[in-house]
Design a protein around this motif. Structure first.
Motif, short mmCIF file in Angstrom:
data_model
loop_
_atom_site.label_atom_id
_atom_site.label_comp_id
_atom_site.label_asym_id
_atom_site.label_seq_id
_atom_site.Cartn_x
_atom_site.Cartn_y
_atom_site.Cartn_z
N ARG A 47 0.81 -1.22 0.00
CA ARG A 47 0.00 0.00 0.00
C ARG A 47 0.84 1.26 0.00
NH1 ARG A 47 -5.41 -0.66 0.54
NH2 ARG A 47 -6.05 -2.72 1.20
N HIS A 48 1.98 1.25 0.66
CA HIS A 48 2.79 2.46 0.80
C HIS A 48 4.15 2.29 0.16
CE1 HIS A 48 -0.30 3.88 3.48
NE2 HIS A 48 -0.20 2.76 4.18
N MET A 49 4.16 1.78 -1.05
CA MET A 49 5.42 1.53 -1.74
C MET A 49 5.90 2.81 -2.40
SD MET A 49 6.08 -1.36 -4.55
CE MET A 49 7.55 -1.40 -5.51
N LEU A 50 7.05 3.26 -2.00
CA LEU A 50 7.66 4.45 -2.58
C LEU A 50 9.04 4.09 -3.10
CD1 LEU A 50 6.74 7.07 0.15
CD2 LEU A 50 5.64 6.75 -2.06
N LEU A 51 9.30 4.43 -4.34
CA LEU A 51 10.60 4.19 -4.93
C LEU A 51 11.24 5.53 -5.23
CD1 LEU A 51 9.86 1.32 -7.45
CD2 LEU A 51 11.04 1.15 -5.29
N PRO A 52 12.54 5.66 -4.97
CA PRO A 52 13.22 6.89 -5.33
C PRO A 52 13.23 7.08 -6.85
CG PRO A 52 14.58 5.52 -3.89
CD PRO A 52 13.39 4.73 -4.28
N ALA A 53 12.94 8.30 -7.29
CA ALA A 53 12.85 8.57 -8.72
C ALA A 53 14.17 8.29 -9.43
CB ALA A 53 12.41 10.01 -8.95
N ALA A 54 15.28 8.61 -8.79
CA ALA A 54 16.58 8.39 -9.42
C ALA A 54 16.82 6.90 -9.68
CB ALA A 54 17.68 8.96 -8.54
N GLN A 55 16.43 6.06 -8.75
CA GLN A 55 16.62 4.61 -8.91
C GLN A 55 15.76 4.09 -10.06
OE1 GLN A 55 15.65 2.39 -5.42
NE2 GLN A 55 16.11 0.42 -6.34
N VAL A 56 14.54 4.57 -10.17
CA VAL A 56 13.66 4.14 -11.25
C VAL A 56 14.21 4.60 -12.59
CG1 VAL A 56 11.34 4.37 -12.21
CG2 VAL A 56 11.65 4.10 -9.75
N GLU A 57 14.66 5.85 -12.66
CA GLU A 57 15.23 6.36 -13.92
C GLU A 57 16.46 5.56 -14.32
OE1 GLU A 57 16.02 10.49 -13.34
OE2 GLU A 57 13.89 11.03 -13.32
N ARG A 58 17.33 5.26 -13.37
CA ARG A 58 18.52 4.47 -13.66
C ARG A 58 18.15 3.09 -14.21
NH1 ARG A 58 20.96 3.65 -8.67
NH2 ARG A 58 20.18 5.68 -8.12
N HIS A 59 17.14 2.49 -13.64
CA HIS A 59 16.73 1.16 -14.08
C HIS A 59 16.11 1.20 -15.47
CE1 HIS A 59 15.35 -2.97 -13.83
NE2 HIS A 59 14.16 -2.56 -14.21
N LEU A 60 15.26 2.19 -15.73
CA LEU A 60 14.54 2.24 -17.01
C LEU A 60 15.41 2.72 -18.16
CD1 LEU A 60 11.10 3.65 -15.87
CD2 LEU A 60 11.64 1.32 -16.54
N PHE A 61 16.32 3.64 -17.90
CA PHE A 61 17.06 4.27 -18.98
C PHE A 61 18.51 3.79 -19.10
CE2 PHE A 61 13.84 7.56 -17.84
CZ PHE A 61 13.04 7.36 -18.95
N SER A 62 18.91 2.83 -18.32
CA SER A 62 20.28 2.32 -18.42
C SER A 62 20.39 1.38 -19.62
CB SER A 62 20.67 1.60 -17.14
OG SER A 62 19.89 0.44 -16.99
N ALA A 63 21.61 1.25 -20.09
CA ALA A 63 21.86 0.34 -21.21
C ALA A 63 21.74 -1.10 -20.72
CB ALA A 63 23.24 0.59 -21.78
N PRO A 64 21.17 -1.98 -21.51
CA PRO A 64 21.06 -3.38 -21.07
C PRO A 64 22.44 -4.03 -20.99
CG PRO A 64 20.33 -3.14 -23.33
CD PRO A 64 20.59 -1.77 -22.82
N ALA A 65 22.58 -4.95 -20.07
CA ALA A 65 23.85 -5.66 -19.92
C ALA A 65 24.06 -6.57 -21.12
CB ALA A 65 23.82 -6.48 -18.63
N ARG A 66 25.30 -6.60 -21.57
CA ARG A 66 25.62 -7.45 -22.73
C ARG A 66 25.98 -8.84 -22.22
NH1 ARG A 66 28.47 -4.50 -27.49
NH2 ARG A 66 26.96 -5.84 -28.47
N PRO A 67 25.50 -9.87 -22.87
CA PRO A 67 25.83 -11.24 -22.43
C PRO A 67 27.31 -11.53 -22.67
CG PRO A 67 24.56 -11.29 -24.46
CD PRO A 67 24.61 -9.85 -24.01
N ASP A 68 27.88 -12.32 -21.80
CA ASP A 68 29.28 -12.70 -21.89
C ASP A 68 29.38 -14.08 -22.54
OD1 ASP A 68 31.99 -12.80 -21.64
OD2 ASP A 68 31.96 -13.38 -19.53
N PHE A 69 29.87 -14.11 -23.79
CA PHE A 69 29.98 -15.37 -24.52
C PHE A 69 31.41 -15.91 -24.53
CE2 PHE A 69 26.25 -13.41 -26.69
CZ PHE A 69 25.33 -14.35 -26.30
N SER A 70 32.28 -15.31 -23.71
CA SER A 70 33.68 -15.73 -23.73
C SER A 70 33.92 -17.01 -22.96
CB SER A 70 34.57 -14.61 -23.17
OG SER A 70 34.23 -14.39 -21.81
N ASN A 71 33.00 -17.46 -22.14
CA ASN A 71 33.16 -18.70 -21.37
C ASN A 71 32.88 -19.90 -22.27
OD1 ASN A 71 33.38 -16.84 -19.41
ND2 ASN A 71 31.59 -17.44 -18.25
N LYS A 72 33.94 -20.58 -22.65
CA LYS A 72 33.75 -21.74 -23.52
C LYS A 72 34.22 -22.98 -22.87
CE LYS A 72 33.71 -19.36 -27.86
NZ LYS A 72 34.22 -19.26 -29.16
#
Length: 69
Positions: free
Chosen positions: A44-69
């Motif tokens: 009912r009282h969920m508050l998220l900091p705006a900066a954290q939400v912006e960082r999550h939504l507008f950050s670049a997606p992590a690239r998968p690591d394919f070097s482990n063979k």
């Protein structure tokens, strides 16, 4: 002259009744779906900091690591 059977409803009255029942049933179903899935928030009282939400939504997606063979 009527032979004793009740007169049939006019087609317009029957159509109006069918439409009314159909719309009422759909409204009840939609209300039930809303009540079951959307009327109660998880917190009912969920508050998220705006900066954290912006960082999550507008950050670049992590690239998968394919070097482990």
């Amino acid at each position: 002259m009527n032979t004793g059977s009740s007169p049939a409803r006019a087609p317009r009255e029957r159509l109006a009744l069918t439409l009314f029942v159909t719309i009422a049933l759909k409204c009840l179903i939609l209300y039930g779906i809303w009540h079951a899935f959307f009327s109660h928030p998880q917190t009912r009282h969920m508050l998220l900091p705006a900066a954290q939400v912006e960082r999550h939504l507008f950050s670049a997606p992590a690239r998968p690591d394919f070097s482990n063979k």
